[in-house]
Write a protein that holds these residues in place. Structure first.
Motif, mmCIF file in Angstrom:
data_model
loop_
_atom_site.group_PDB
_atom_site.id
_atom_site.type_symbol
_atom_site.label_atom_id
_atom_site.label_comp_id
_atom_site.label_asym_id
_atom_site.label_seq_id
_atom_site.Cartn_x
_atom_site.Cartn_y
_atom_site.Cartn_z
ATOM 1 N N ASP A 62 -45.072 22.142 -44.077
ATOM 2 C CA ASP A 62 -45.135 21.725 -45.480
ATOM 3 C C ASP A 62 -43.797 21.174 -45.941
ATOM 4 O O ASP A 62 -43.739 20.161 -46.653
ATOM 5 N N LEU A 63 -42.700 21.808 -45.521
ATOM 6 C CA LEU A 63 -41.372 21.326 -45.902
ATOM 7 C C LEU A 63 -41.077 19.968 -45.266
ATOM 8 O O LEU A 63 -40.472 19.103 -45.903
ATOM 9 N N ARG A 64 -41.496 19.774 -44.022
ATOM 10 C CA ARG A 64 -41.310 18.471 -43.367
ATOM 11 C C ARG A 64 -42.093 17.382 -44.108
ATOM 12 O O ARG A 64 -41.611 16.260 -44.266
ATOM 13 N N LYS A 65 -43.286 17.753 -44.559
ATOM 14 C CA LYS A 65 -44.108 16.795 -45.314
ATOM 15 C C LYS A 65 -43.427 16.431 -46.619
ATOM 16 O O LYS A 65 -43.351 15.253 -46.990
ATOM 17 N N ARG A 66 -42.912 17.441 -47.332
ATOM 18 C CA ARG A 66 -42.240 17.176 -48.603
ATOM 19 C C ARG A 66 -40.975 16.349 -48.407
ATOM 20 O O ARG A 66 -40.627 15.524 -49.255
ATOM 21 N N ALA A 67 -40.292 16.589 -47.300
ATOM 22 C CA ALA A 67 -39.042 15.867 -47.045
ATOM 23 C C ALA A 67 -39.274 14.424 -46.612
ATOM 24 O O ALA A 67 -38.343 13.615 -46.603
ATOM 25 N N GLY A 68 -40.531 14.108 -46.239
ATOM 26 C CA GLY A 68 -40.828 12.734 -45.842
ATOM 27 C C GLY A 68 -40.765 12.494 -44.355
ATOM 28 O O GLY A 68 -40.715 11.354 -43.904
ATOM 29 N N LEU A 69 -40.781 13.562 -43.544
ATOM 30 C CA LEU A 69 -40.634 13.427 -42.099
ATOM 31 C C LEU A 69 -41.966 13.275 -41.375
ATOM 32 O O LEU A 69 -41.982 13.196 -40.145
ATOM 33 N N THR A 70 -43.069 13.251 -42.104
ATOM 34 C CA THR A 70 -44.375 13.073 -41.492
ATOM 35 C C THR A 70 -45.159 11.984 -42.222
ATOM 36 O O THR A 70 -44.926 11.719 -43.402
ATOM 37 N N LYS A 71 -46.093 11.369 -41.489
ATOM 38 C CA LYS A 71 -46.985 10.384 -42.114
ATOM 39 C C LYS A 71 -47.951 11.107 -43.036
ATOM 40 O O LYS A 71 -48.401 12.211 -42.730
ATOM 41 N N VAL A 72 -48.253 10.484 -44.179
ATOM 42 C CA VAL A 72 -49.094 11.127 -45.188
ATOM 43 C C VAL A 72 -50.204 10.169 -45.605
ATOM 44 O O VAL A 72 -49.969 8.969 -45.772
ATOM 45 N N THR A 73 -51.399 10.710 -45.761
ATOM 46 C CA THR A 73 -52.538 9.940 -46.270
ATOM 47 C C THR A 73 -53.157 10.686 -47.436
ATOM 48 O O THR A 73 -53.331 11.909 -47.375
ATOM 49 N N GLY A 74 -53.476 9.957 -48.495
ATOM 50 C CA GLY A 74 -54.077 10.595 -49.654
ATOM 51 C C GLY A 74 -54.370 9.582 -50.742
ATOM 52 O O GLY A 74 -54.156 8.373 -50.576
ATOM 53 N N PRO A 75 -54.853 10.051 -51.876
ATOM 54 C CA PRO A 75 -55.150 9.147 -52.996
ATOM 55 C C PRO A 75 -53.859 8.573 -53.575
ATOM 56 O O PRO A 75 -52.814 9.233 -53.557
ATOM 57 N N GLY A 76 -53.947 7.356 -54.076
ATOM 58 C CA GLY A 76 -52.743 6.760 -54.638
ATOM 59 C C GLY A 76 -52.967 5.372 -55.190
ATOM 60 O O GLY A 76 -54.100 4.958 -55.458
ATOM 61 N N VAL A 77 -51.849 4.661 -55.339
ATOM 62 C CA VAL A 77 -51.860 3.341 -55.974
ATOM 63 C C VAL A 77 -51.024 2.380 -55.125
ATOM 64 O O VAL A 77 -50.002 2.767 -54.549
ATOM 65 N N HIS A 78 -51.483 1.132 -55.073
ATOM 66 C CA HIS A 78 -50.799 0.083 -54.323
ATOM 67 C C HIS A 78 -50.261 -0.961 -55.305
ATOM 68 O O HIS A 78 -51.000 -1.480 -56.145
ATOM 69 N N LEU A 79 -48.951 -1.239 -55.194
ATOM 70 C CA LEU A 79 -48.319 -2.284 -55.996
ATOM 71 C C LEU A 79 -47.831 -3.399 -55.076
ATOM 72 O O LEU A 79 -47.521 -3.159 -53.904
ATOM 73 N N ASN A 80 -47.775 -4.604 -55.619
ATOM 74 C CA ASN A 80 -47.249 -5.734 -54.846
ATOM 75 C C ASN A 80 -46.343 -6.583 -55.730
ATOM 76 O O ASN A 80 -46.664 -6.832 -56.900
ATOM 77 N N ILE A 81 -45.214 -7.008 -55.173
ATOM 78 C CA ILE A 81 -44.267 -7.849 -55.902
ATOM 79 C C ILE A 81 -44.067 -9.147 -55.131
ATOM 80 O O ILE A 81 -43.688 -9.127 -53.955
ATOM 81 N N GLN A 82 -44.345 -10.272 -55.794
ATOM 82 C CA GLN A 82 -44.150 -11.601 -55.212
ATOM 83 C C GLN A 82 -43.528 -12.510 -56.255
ATOM 84 O O GLN A 82 -43.612 -12.239 -57.461
ATOM 85 N N PRO A 83 -42.898 -13.610 -55.808
ATOM 86 C CA PRO A 83 -42.411 -14.599 -56.779
ATOM 87 C C PRO A 83 -43.574 -15.147 -57.595
ATOM 88 O O PRO A 83 -44.670 -15.366 -57.067
ATOM 89 N N ALA A 84 -43.359 -15.340 -58.884
ATOM 90 C CA ALA A 84 -44.399 -15.910 -59.745
ATOM 91 C C ALA A 84 -44.581 -17.378 -59.369
ATOM 92 O O ALA A 84 -43.682 -18.198 -59.578
ATOM 93 N N GLU A 85 -45.749 -17.698 -58.829
ATOM 94 C CA GLU A 85 -45.970 -19.029 -58.256
ATOM 95 C C GLU A 85 -45.766 -20.142 -59.271
ATOM 96 O O GLU A 85 -45.151 -21.171 -58.972
#
Length: 238
Positions: free
Chosen positions: A87-110
């Motif tokens: 659990d601590l490794r997961k919290r620290a970011g040392l493992t791959k994680v899958t779950g619900p969430g949101v996807h953002l994308n940043i591109q130049p404004a065409e």
């Protein structure tokens, strides 16, 4: 003798005058009032309650772990310890994680690029503010252009390039993946970001921020760097 009396009277008069002046100044210039409106105060109160709730949950979790260590035999204690480490490794970011969430994308404004505007790197300060708001609204794990955001992550400008974990990110197409505790939290985060001013803020810098609806299956990779300890050292027998 008369001179001493005069000196004493002078000192007493000075002290009395000073006290009167202080009292007058206090009445004349009262302490500055809190000028925040009721919504600002309610917002800060809600934030404090959220932090308090998180602390209570953390305390409850630690108490549960302690009880498991005390109640189980040595073999079960080992399993409980391994579960805690995972659990601590997961919290620290040392493992791959899958779950619900949101996807953002940043591109130049065409439309701006076609009008002759120059493509500039994503401003680090704007990216930092976005990350802080994501964490503030219950984002648990974040990945920016393939770079896992952990407690040691630095987002900054290096030689004119915006970097995350000292790795330059793209100027033309950056994906930001966010995982939350539940799908309900993901929907709330999406609603907040969609209603915020972030899209306008990025557009000012000739960038288009796209906020996709919440999903059940966001996957974020593990942090591939190394953590450094400034205070912990191995013992001589380790």
């Amino acid at each position: 003798m008369e001179r001493n009396v005069v000196i004493r009277i002078t000192i007493i008069s000075f002290v009395v005058g000073f006290m009167i002046a202080v009292q007058y100044n206090t009445v004349k210039k009262p302490e500055s009032r809190d000028t925040r409106d009721i919504w600002e105060i309610r917002h800060e109160l809600a934030e404090e309650k959220r932090l308090h709730s998180e602390l209570l949950n953390e305390i409850a979790s630690l108490k549960k772990i302690k009880a498991e260590y005390e109640d189980e035999d040595s073999e079960e204690q080992g399993k409980a310890l391994q579960s805690t480490v995972d659990d601590l490794r997961k919290r620290a970011g040392l493992t791959k994680v899958t779950g619900p969430g949101v996807h953002l994308n940043i591109q130049p404004a065409e439309e701006l690029i076609l009008s002759g505007y120059k493509v500039e790197p994503i401003p680090p300060d704007l990216l930092i503010r976005l990350v802080n708001e994501i964490y503030r609204y219950n984002g648990l794990y974040i990945e920016i252009d393939g770079q896992r955001v952990v407690h040691t992550t630095a987002i900054r400008d290096i030689n004119g390039r915006t970097t995350v974990n000292s790795v330059p990110i793209s100027n033309s197409n950056v994906d930001i993946l966010i995982i939350t505790e539940s799908f309900e939290q993901a929907e709330k985060l999406y609603s907040y970001l969609y209603a915020s001013t972030f899209r306008d803020d990025f557009y000012i810098d000739n960038l288009k921020l796209t906020i996709y609806p919440a999903r059940e299956d966001i996957t974020i990779g593990a942090y591939d760097g190394e953590f450094t300890n400034m205070y912990l050292q191995k013992g001589e027998g380790d």
